[in-house]
Design a protein around this motif. Structure first.
Motif, mmCIF file in Angstrom:
data_model
loop_
_atom_site.group_PDB
_atom_site.id
_atom_site.type_symbol
_atom_site.label_atom_id
_atom_site.label_comp_id
_atom_site.label_asym_id
_atom_site.label_seq_id
_atom_site.Cartn_x
_atom_site.Cartn_y
_atom_site.Cartn_z
ATOM 1 N N GLY A 162 22.275 13.355 89.664
ATOM 2 C CA GLY A 162 23.720 13.486 89.726
ATOM 3 C C GLY A 162 24.138 14.221 90.984
ATOM 4 N N LYS A 163 25.435 14.217 91.237
ATOM 5 C CA LYS A 163 25.976 14.947 92.388
ATOM 6 C C LYS A 163 25.592 16.416 92.292
ATOM 7 C CE LYS A 163 30.277 16.022 94.762
ATOM 8 N NZ LYS A 163 31.715 15.786 94.845
ATOM 9 N N TYR A 164 25.641 16.960 91.071
ATOM 10 C CA TYR A 164 25.266 18.346 90.838
ATOM 11 C C TYR A 164 24.049 18.367 89.913
ATOM 12 C CZ TYR A 164 29.912 19.187 92.680
ATOM 13 O OH TYR A 164 31.032 19.191 93.474
ATOM 14 N N VAL A 165 22.976 18.977 90.383
ATOM 15 C CA VAL A 165 21.764 19.112 89.588
ATOM 16 C C VAL A 165 21.721 20.545 89.068
ATOM 17 C CG1 VAL A 165 19.255 18.951 89.568
ATOM 18 C CG2 VAL A 165 20.599 17.386 91.000
ATOM 19 N N LEU A 166 21.754 20.670 87.748
ATOM 20 C CA LEU A 166 21.781 21.977 87.103
ATOM 21 C C LEU A 166 20.384 22.325 86.612
ATOM 22 C CD1 LEU A 166 25.042 21.352 85.047
ATOM 23 C CD2 LEU A 166 24.826 22.281 87.367
ATOM 24 N N ASP A 167 19.716 23.212 87.342
ATOM 25 C CA ASP A 167 18.372 23.653 86.992
ATOM 26 C C ASP A 167 18.491 24.903 86.135
ATOM 27 O OD1 ASP A 167 17.087 21.706 88.545
ATOM 28 O OD2 ASP A 167 17.135 22.965 90.339
ATOM 29 N N VAL A 168 18.168 24.783 84.859
ATOM 30 C CA VAL A 168 18.232 25.925 83.954
ATOM 31 C C VAL A 168 16.820 26.460 83.763
ATOM 32 C CG1 VAL A 168 18.911 26.729 81.662
ATOM 33 C CG2 VAL A 168 20.225 24.913 82.780
ATOM 34 N N CYS A 169 16.638 27.741 84.087
ATOM 35 C CA CYS A 169 15.325 28.354 83.950
ATOM 36 C C CYS A 169 15.017 28.587 82.474
ATOM 37 C CB CYS A 169 15.281 29.680 84.704
ATOM 38 S SG CYS A 169 13.671 30.489 84.578
ATOM 39 N N THR A 170 13.832 28.162 82.069
ATOM 40 C CA THR A 170 13.401 28.365 80.678
ATOM 41 C C THR A 170 12.041 29.068 80.615
ATOM 42 O OG1 THR A 170 12.520 26.104 80.649
ATOM 43 C CG2 THR A 170 14.726 26.431 79.728
ATOM 44 N N THR A 171 11.677 29.746 81.701
ATOM 45 C CA THR A 171 10.440 30.510 81.708
ATOM 46 C C THR A 171 10.660 31.812 80.921
ATOM 47 O OG1 THR A 171 9.949 29.539 83.857
ATOM 48 C CG2 THR A 171 8.617 31.399 83.234
ATOM 49 N N THR A 172 9.623 32.541 80.661
ATOM 50 C CA THR A 172 9.624 33.658 79.722
ATOM 51 C C THR A 172 10.833 34.585 79.801
ATOM 52 O OG1 THR A 172 7.220 33.579 79.720
ATOM 53 C CG2 THR A 172 8.237 35.537 78.797
ATOM 54 N N SER A 173 11.136 35.163 80.959
ATOM 55 C CA SER A 173 12.254 36.117 81.042
ATOM 56 C C SER A 173 13.568 35.454 80.652
ATOM 57 C CB SER A 173 12.378 36.692 82.452
ATOM 58 O OG SER A 173 11.270 37.496 82.745
ATOM 59 N N CYS A 174 13.831 34.293 81.216
ATOM 60 C CA CYS A 174 15.081 33.596 80.891
ATOM 61 C C CYS A 174 15.067 33.137 79.436
ATOM 62 C CB CYS A 174 15.300 32.416 81.832
ATOM 63 S SG CYS A 174 15.867 32.913 83.479
ATOM 64 N N GLN A 175 13.913 32.676 78.982
ATOM 65 C CA GLN A 175 13.790 32.233 77.592
ATOM 66 C C GLN A 175 14.130 33.377 76.627
ATOM 67 O OE1 GLN A 175 9.929 31.338 75.090
ATOM 68 N NE2 GLN A 175 10.162 29.812 76.697
ATOM 69 N N LEU A 176 13.591 34.550 76.881
ATOM 70 C CA LEU A 176 13.853 35.694 76.021
ATOM 71 C C LEU A 176 15.311 36.142 76.058
ATOM 72 C CD1 LEU A 176 10.647 37.807 76.737
ATOM 73 C CD2 LEU A 176 11.195 36.554 74.633
ATOM 74 N N CYS A 177 15.989 35.838 77.166
ATOM 75 C CA CYS A 177 17.397 36.243 77.316
ATOM 76 C C CYS A 177 18.369 35.115 76.966
ATOM 77 C CB CYS A 177 17.639 36.715 78.740
ATOM 78 S SG CYS A 177 16.750 38.242 79.123
ATOM 79 N N GLY A 178 17.847 33.996 76.439
ATOM 80 C CA GLY A 178 18.738 32.918 76.002
ATOM 81 C C GLY A 178 18.737 31.677 76.874
ATOM 82 N N GLY A 179 17.728 31.504 77.705
ATOM 83 C CA GLY A 179 17.656 30.330 78.587
ATOM 84 C C GLY A 179 17.737 29.006 77.843
#
Length: 181
Positions: free
Chosen positions: A78-95
């Motif tokens: 897409g025009k905008y690519v939304l990369d959402v981090c789902t690694t441990t730190s982000c996962q624990l904080c709601g990634g």
């Protein structure tokens, strides 16, 4: 029939400037792939072939570089690519919660693109900003830190209006405490 790709005169001028920075042409591969991705929105194999021809390098080398780095899009996005981090730190904080919220909001799953071609969502590994989790990167550029549903709503609305969010500076608490003593 395969689509044909050509660099503009401006692109070629930029590529020549890139090549001039290096004693050999091979190190120019990464920045030239960026020029190509900026121009075409991806580096599918025909674009990789163009880069190889332009630099006078083997296609296998350019393919190896393009496929090694996740920042290069090997398929149309897409025009905008939304990369959402789902690694441990982000996962624990709601990634994952933020990822699923985006999926529901846009009506697509990670790895998909909206029908209008506006947004692609990707679940990605560490973006290197664990202290600001959960976080997201927009099209290899702007980081959006400390995600919330409200913040994602604002970001999506601004992108739909063609406006990229402003850079958000986030200080390091330890350094702030040291400097304020």
């Amino acid at each position: 029939m395969e689509e044909t790709y050509e660099f503009t005169k401006e692109d070629l001028k930029e590529i020549e400037a890139i090549k001039a920075k290096f004693p050999e042409v091979m190190p120019a591969t990464l920045p030239t792939l960026w020029v190509a991705q900026r121009r075409f929105g991806h580096v599918e194999p025909p674009v990789q072939r163009l880069v190889a021809e332009t630099l006078g390098l083997p296609e296998s080398h350019v393919h190896g570089v393009a496929t090694f780095y996740t920042q290069y899009y090997k398929e149309r996005k897409g025009k905008y690519v939304l990369d959402v981090c789902t690694t441990t730190s982000c996962q624990l904080c709601g990634g994952y919660k933020m990822l699923h919220y985006l999926e529901d909001k846009l009506g697509i799953k990670a790895g998909e693109t909206t029908e209008d071609g506006m947004f692609s969502i990707q679940s990605v590994e560490c973006l290197g900003a664990c202290g600001y989790a959960p976080m997201m990167q927009i099209t290899n550029d702007i980081y959006v830190n400390n995600l919330t549903e409200e913040k994602l709503d604002k970001v999506i609305d601004s992108l739909k209006d063609g406006e990229m969010p402003e850079f958000e500076s986030v200080g390091m608490p330890l350094l702030e405490n040291i400097n304020n003593k």
